[in-house]
Write an enzyme that holds these catalytic residues in place. Structure first.
Site, short mmCIF file in Angstrom:
data_model
loop_
_atom_site.label_atom_id
_atom_site.label_comp_id
_atom_site.label_asym_id
_atom_site.label_seq_id
_atom_site.Cartn_x
_atom_site.Cartn_y
_atom_site.Cartn_z
CE LYS A 52 -3.80 -2.43 2.21
NZ LYS A 52 -4.48 -2.80 3.46
CD GLN A 96 -3.33 -4.63 6.45
OE1 GLN A 96 -3.26 -3.63 5.77
NE2 GLN A 96 -3.99 -5.71 6.06
CG ASP A 119 -9.31 -0.14 5.05
OD1 ASP A 119 -9.04 -0.35 3.85
OD2 ASP A 119 -8.56 -0.49 5.98
#
Ligand code: NAD
Length: 291
Positions: A52, A96, A119
Site C-alpha cells: 500500500k 491493518q 477502508d
C-alpha cells in the site's frame, strides 16, 4: 477466455490518480496523505502494508506508517487513531487487520473518523453504502467494480452469486452488484458457510464472486459455461518447493475453471492489485472532501 488482469486495470487507475495528484501539487496544494497503522509483525500484514505504501509513493500520495507492538494496549491504539483523526494534514486512516486478541476490531473500526475512513469499514460508511449514498466503498469490492468497469463486463440483468458474507468483501460486494448503478443491476444471491445447495446456486451464476478464503474451493463442476469468475481469495499455502516456503492460492481452481469461463481473474495479479487501486482512490476522495 478473457484474463481480467489486475496489473493492467490497476495501472490505468493509478495513472489517472497520479496525473491528478501531480496537478494538485503543481498548483501549490499539498499532496493527499494516507496514514496506516500496523500492529505487530504478521507476515501477510507486513506485505500488504508495504505494498500500500509503495503504491502511494508511485501515485504521489504521501504516506505515514505508524507501527505498534503486538502486545500494545487497546487504549494506546485508540489514542493513536484519535491523534490521526485530529491531524488536519491526514486525509485517510487505515488500521491493518487482523488485530491481536486483546484489541476489539469493532472498537477500532468505529474509532476512525468516518470522513477519513478510507477502508470503508465504519458502520456509517456501510450504512451509506446500503442506502446508495456517496461514501467510502470498502477497497476490495470497490476494486472489483473498477475492474468490471475497465474490462467493460456487462452486469445489468445478470445473476451474480457471491460466496462469503463478510463486512469487508462479500456483503458490500452483494450490495454494489445489486444497486441501481453502472456495473450494478444484477440479481444477487449471497451464499455463506450455512448455504446447503451451494453448487446448484453457483451453477446458475453469470457472475461468480468467490470470497470465502478456502484455497481452490470452486471447481469446474460448480461453474456455468461462459460465466465471469472473480476470485477474491488469498491464502498462503505451505510449499517447500517455493522460494518463500508458501504459495498464494485463490478460492478458485484456476486451471480447471478458466477454460469454462468467459472471463476470470488470476491469483495473484487480480483482485489484490485492484484492492490497492480502490484504497488509493478513496484516499484522494477523502482529500478532496476534507482539504
Ligand atoms: P471471512 O473469513 O471474514 O469470511 C469468509 C466468508 O466465507 C464467511 O462469510 C463464511 O460464511 C463464508 N464461507 C466460509 N466457508 C464457506 C463454505 N465452505 N461455503 C460457503 N461459504 C463459506 O473472510 P474475508 O475477509 O471475507 O476474506 C475472504 C477471502 O478473501 C480470504 O481468502 C481473504 O484473504 C481474501 N481477501 C482478499 C482481498 C484482496 O485484496 N484480494 C481482500 C480481502 C480479503
Amino acid at each position: 477466455m478473457l484474463l481480467l488482469d489486475g496489473k493492467i486495470a490497476s495501472a490505468a487507475v493509478k495513472a489517472a490518480l497520479q496525473a491528478e495528484t501531480q496537478l494538485l501539487v503543481q498548483s501549490g496544494k499539498r499532496a493527499p496523505h494516507l496514514a496506516a497503522i500496523l500492529v505487530g509483525t504478521n507476515g501477510a500484514s507486513e506485505t500488504y502494508v508495504a505494498s500500500k505504501i509503495r503504491n502511494c509513493e508511485e501515485t504521489g500520495i504521501r504516506s505515514t506508517l505508524v507501527r505498534l507492538e503486538s502486545d500494545v494496549q487497546e487504549s494506546v491504539l485508540l489514542a493513536a487513531i484519535d491523534q490521526l483523526n485530529n491531524d488536519p494534514g491526514v486525509d485517510g486512516i487505515l488500521v491493518q487487520l487482523p488485530l491481536p486478541k486483546q484489541i476489539s476490531e469493532q472498537k477500532v473500526i468505529e474509532a476512525i473518523n468516518p470522513t477519513k475512513d478510507v477502508d470503508g469499514f465504519h458502520p456509517s460508511s456501510a450504512g451509506k453504502l446500503v442506502q446508495g449514498l456517496s461514501t467510502f466503498i470498502p477497497a476490495t469490492p470497490y476494486g472489483i467494480m473498477l475492474m468490471l468497469e475497465y474490462f467493460n463486463i456487462e452486469t445489468k440483468g445478470k445473476h451474480a452469486v457471491v460466496i462469503g458474507r463478510s463486512n469487508i468483501v462479500g456483503r458490500p460486494m452483494s450490495i454494489l452488484l445489486s444497486s441501481n448503478q453502472q456495473r450494478g443491476n444484477c440479481t444477487v444471491t449471497i451464499c455463506h458457510s450455512q448455504t446447503p445447495n451451494l453448487k446448484e446456486i453457483c451453477l446458475q451464476a453469470d457472475i461468480l464472486v468467490a470470497a470465502l478464503g478456502r484455497p481452490e474451493f470452486v471447481k469446474a463442476d460448480m461453474v456455468k459455461e461462459g460465466a465471469v469468475v472473480i476470485d477474491v481469495g488469498i491464502t498462503r499455502v505451505d510449499d517447500a518447493t517455493a522460494k518463500k516456503g508458501f504459495r498464494i492460492k485463490g478460492d478458485v481452481a484456476f486451471a480447471e475453471v478458466a477454460p469454462k469461463t468467459s472471463a476470470i481473474t488470476p491469483v495473484p495479479g487480480g483482485v489484490g492489485l485492484m484492492t490497492i487501486a480502490g484504497l488509493l482512490k478513496n484516499t484522494l476522495q477523502a482529500y478532496k472532501q476534507n482539504a
